[in-house]
Structure formats: C-alpha cells, structure tokens
Design an enzyme around this catalytic site. Structure first.
Site, short mmCIF file in Angstrom:
data_model
loop_
_atom_site.label_atom_id
_atom_site.label_comp_id
_atom_site.label_asym_id
_atom_site.label_seq_id
_atom_site.Cartn_x
_atom_site.Cartn_y
_atom_site.Cartn_z
CD GLN A 260 -0.89 -0.37 3.57
OE1 GLN A 260 -2.11 -0.42 3.62
NE2 GLN A 260 -0.06 -0.94 4.63
CG HIS A 291 -5.93 2.77 19.41
ND1 HIS A 291 -5.73 4.15 18.56
CD2 HIS A 291 -5.66 1.80 18.60
CE1 HIS A 291 -5.19 3.57 17.65
NE2 HIS A 291 -5.39 2.25 17.34
CG ASP A 313 -1.26 1.84 14.28
OD1 ASP A 313 -1.47 1.35 15.62
OD2 ASP A 313 -2.29 1.95 13.80
CG ASP A 385 -6.48 -1.87 15.40
OD1 ASP A 385 -7.50 -0.96 14.86
OD2 ASP A 385 -5.51 -1.27 15.68
#
Length: 533
Positions: A260, A291, A313, A385
């Site tokens: 990506q 989160h 991340d 996630d």
C-alpha cells in the site's frame, strides 16, 4: 472476402522488406500494442480502487465500459480501412497520449476536485474506443502485407494480441508498479505505445504514405512522446503537489510499499496523521479514545497472552502493554513497512509509547487470515484492529470463516474484540459483522463509544461518508465462546484519558437499542458488505 478488399489504396502495400518479414513486424506491433492496452486497463482498475475503494465495483465499471467501447471502436474503424496505415498511426498516438496520461489526470481529479469517478468512466470509454479500432485496421494492414487465408490472418492476429495481453498483465504488477509506480509506469507505457505504432507506420508503410501524411504522423508522434517525456520528468513535482492538496502541507513520509501507499503527516506526535492508501488510519487528535475503547473492555478477564490482528502502528499494543500481568503480545501486520515505521519514526514511536521496544511484544509480517490457519497457540484476548470491511481487500477478514479461525485460537474464557464500524452511520455493515462473528461460533455483545467529530477518524474507517467528516461514534463487538458479560472495565484497568466504566456500559445499552435484525453473515463465497452512504 476480406483479402479482396484489404489493399491500401487499392493495391498491395509497397514494403521495404519481404512480405513474411513485414507480417512478422506487424504481429510484433500487435503484441506491443496489446500489452500497452492491458496495462492501461489494469492501471485504471488499480488507481480507481486506491482512490475510490471497492475494487470489485471499480473493476466491473472499467471492464464493462471498456469492452462496450471496444465494440463502438470496431464499428468506427470501418471508415478508416481505406487509409489503414495513417488511421492506425493516429489512433496509436491518441491511445498513447490518453492511456499514458490517464493515471496523472485521475489522481489530479481526486486531489484537487475530490472526485474521480467521472474521469474514470471517461478514460475507460476513450481507451476502449481506441483499442477497439486497432484490430480492424491491423487486419487490413496484415492482409496488405502478406496475402493469406482470412482465417489464418485472424488466428495470427489474435494470437499476438492475447500473448501481448499476457505480457502486459504480468508486467504491470511485477515490473511497472514496483519499479516505476502507477504514474510513471503509465507514462512510460504510453511512450512505448507511441513509438511502436509510429515506427511501424512511418517505416514499414512509408511508401504508401503521402508526404503530408508522413509529416503529420511524425509531428503527432514526436509531440505525444515529448509530452509524455516531459510529464515523466515532472511527475515527482506533481506527486508532491497532489499530496499537499490531499494531505496538507506537512507530509513527512510518503512511500509505496509492496502492499500500500503509506503517508505520515504532521510535525510532531500531537499533530501526527497516518494514512494507508489515502485513508486516514491514525489521527493523534483522538486516537487514544478509539484505542482505549477497542482494547480495555476486552482486557477485563484473563489476559496473559494477547493477539493483535492488524494494528501495525503499535497503538493498540501500547494499551495492552499497560497491563503488568500481560506476558506476551503478538502483532500480526501484513505490511512490514508499517511496523518498521512504528519502530523508527520519532513521532509515531513516541505516540505508541515505544511499544516495539517492549520485550513482551513480537511482530509478525503476514496476512492475518493465512497466519491464523497455521498458528497453533491459544490466546486470552484477540484484538481485531483491521481495515474496515467496506474496503474489498479486507472483506475476508470480516467473514464467518475468519471468525471461525479466531474462535479456535481463543483459550477457554478468551475474548475477541472487533471494530465493526459506526452502527448509526453504517448499520448494515455493523450488524453484518455481528452476524458473521456469531456464525463463526462466538457470542457477541455490541457497544459504541462517541467520537469527536473533528473531520478525522483514528479508526480503520474511511474518511467520512458525509462531506469528509468522521463518524460521530465508533462501534465494537465483544465476543467469546461462552456468554459474554456486559462490556466494562476491569478492576485492574489502568487510568484512561477519556473512557470510563459508566460510558462503556451506557454505550453497550445504546448499541443494543440500534440492533438491525435479519442480517445474514458474510462469507468468503458470499461477501455482504458494501459502502453505505
């Protein structure tokens, strides 16, 4: 019969080579033009999927419009058969210019106008018409070069066309895209297309061209190649300007990985924005709220072993690692470049609390679905996630089969938490995820948490469905093999910045009141997600 009507200007072409050599050169041009044509087609599909999303819809639009337009082009080419050489040369020049610049114009339309659907349809139509006009003219040229049975000529022509399409189809993902990128790859393809078409006509059929036609073809082809070469030289400046238009003036990192495009904006941890394929994945303005809501309700119970699917991340892992009794955290992220960025980028690593330096954390670079099929460990908590299910490439990660794999990976008493999208804005998506989790063998409890409508979203959802605004709530599903208790925060939960016990319980009651009955689960062979308005 075709071979009685195919001569140029009433007679056989006057060639500088033997007929069999001329026939070979025409078929070579067919090969190159077919390869270029398929590259244009794939480039439109790939860029539209990136800019607009939903690759199935974009591929369907491009392919159907292009095939329809090819039929129109074939009919229009009838009028050019008596001037086949000149017609073919001009059509290839036009195709090279339009196909070569299509990615540039599509991206510009997206960056400065915010809309590229109309440009996508327009380019699909124009490129299809020009590709459709090639075959009748090439048939005329090959018959004028080497008179042969019409059936044999058609077989040779289509064989070269299909083999060229194969080469173009393989060159796009394995050569052009990784080495040159979408914009430069399209421009280079256009230049090759113009050179091949122009060389064939201006050299092979030069004796059948009038001086005026030769000058016209030479001028047009040189101009097209010059325009494409200039655009190639300036493409880096164009990309920087387009990124500023899309992401703002503070783009710090912009890299195309094997998976990506990754873009990081902002000058420090408080202004950081992380974009994956043009969609805002993390905004430092409110990521903590997302989160915290994703992780902490699921941590209410046994939590020694935790699995994070996605979340490269490191922000979900940051929240997990705040529990001292967590012994191991495994993060499965498909793009190693994201985890590498989370380790090394100063602002992002500060934002995730240097989670990757914690010895309890292990990062795995793999597709979550494939990895779960081979992993034999059991986990107390699984945190999903992942990119939103409306993005077609991620649909399998919201399927009943995927949740069946997660159910097998849960230890006794283990919990799964899934971000399922905003239940108010996209109710079909949210409750389809719920039905899919239940079809995988788990019981569910939904809950939602109000977000901050700042125009950004820290969740995996796309940028807003209403004028670019973020959804005003985030919806989650807490699931387990046994009956799941009402979502809440455990006694050992750390102090949170924005989330409290009462807010979680109120969000659970609110989500129950929004239930949309009768939703069928999404499966690998029958995906049921779509982009809701």
């Amino acid at each position: 019969m075709i071979d009685h009507q195919v001569s140029l200007r009433g007679g056989a072409a006057r060639l500088p080579v033997r007929p069999r050599t001329g026939r070979f050169l025409v078929l070579a041009a067919v090969f190159v033009c077919a390869a270029c044509g398929l590259v244009y087609e794939l480039e439109l599909v790939a860029l539209a999927s990136y800019l607009i999303g939903d690759s199935v819809t974009q591929a369907s639009v491009v392919l159907s419009v292009m095939v329809f337009a090819m039929g129109i082009g074939s009919l229009l080419a009838k009028r050019l058969r008596c001037h086949a050489a000149v017609g073919f040369g001009l059509i290839e020049a036009a195709l090279a210019l339009i196909g070569g610049s299509s990615a540039l114009v599509l991206y510009a339309s997206f960056a400065w106008l915010g809309e590229s659907r109309h440009a996508l349809v327009g380019f699909s139509l124009a490129i299809g018409v020009l590709i459709g006009a090639e075959i009748p003219l090439l048939m005329t040229l090959i018959q004028s070069v080497d008179r042969q049975d019409a059936g044999e000529a058609v077989a040779d022509l289509f064989a070269a066309d299909y083999v060229g399409a194969l080469v173009g189809g393989l060159a796009f993902p394995f050569l052009l895209l990784p080495m040159l990128g979408q914009l430069t790859g399209a421009l280079v393809t256009g230049a090759v297309n113009a050179a091949a078409g122009g060389a064939l006509v201006l050299w092979m059929f030069r004796r059948d061209l009038t001086p005026r036609s030769r000058r016209l073809l030479l001028l047009v082809n040189v101009s097209v190649i010059a325009v494409l070469a200039t655009a190639t030289f300036l493409v880096d400046d164009f990309e920087r300007a387009a990124r500023r238009a899309v992401y703002g003036d503070h783009v710090r990192v912009a890299v195309q990985t094997g998976v990506q495009e990754v873009v990081v904006t902002g000058t420090d941890r408080d202004s950081l924005g992380l974009y994956l394929d043009g969609r805002l994945r993390v905004s430092a303005r409110d990521e903590h709220r997302y989160h915290e809501a994703l992780v902490h309700p699921a941590m209410n119970g046994p939590r020694a072993r935790v699995l994070v699917l996605g979340g490269g991340d490191g922000l979900a892992a940051r929240e997990v690692l705040r529990y001292r009794d967590v012994r191991s955290v495994t993060v499965v992220e498909i793009d190693p470049a994201v985890t590498r960025l989370a380790r090394t980028d100063p602002a992002l690593s500060e934002l995730n609390g240097n989670a990757y330096r914690d010895p309890r954390l292990t990062a795995v670079g793999a597709d979550a679905f494939t990895w779960l099929r081979t992993d034999r460990h059991r986990y107390d908590v699984v945190i999903s996630d992942l990119p939103a299910p409306g993005i077609t490439a991620s649909t399998k990660l919201y399927s009943a089969e995927f949740y069946g794999l997660i159910a097998e990976a849960l230890a006794p008493g283990g919990r799964l938490v899934v971000h399922a999208g905003p239940p108010v804005v996209r109710p079909h998506t949210f409750w389809t995820v719920d039905a899919s989790v239940r079809a995988g063998g788990l019981r569910t409890r939904p809950y939602l948490v109000p977000g901050h409508p700042s125009g950004f979203t820290a969740s995996p959802d796309r940028l807003g469905s209403s004028g670019g605004r973020a959804p005003e709530e985030w919806g989650f599903l807490l699931a387990g093999a046994r009956k799941v208790a009402e979502p809440g925060l455990g006694a050992g939960a750390p102090a949170l910045r924005s989330l409290g016990e009462s807010e979680v319980r109120e969000g659970a009651r609110a989500a129950d009141g929004l239930r949309l009955p009768g939703q069928a689960p999404s499966t690998l062979i029958h995906p049921r997600y779509w982009e809701e308005a």
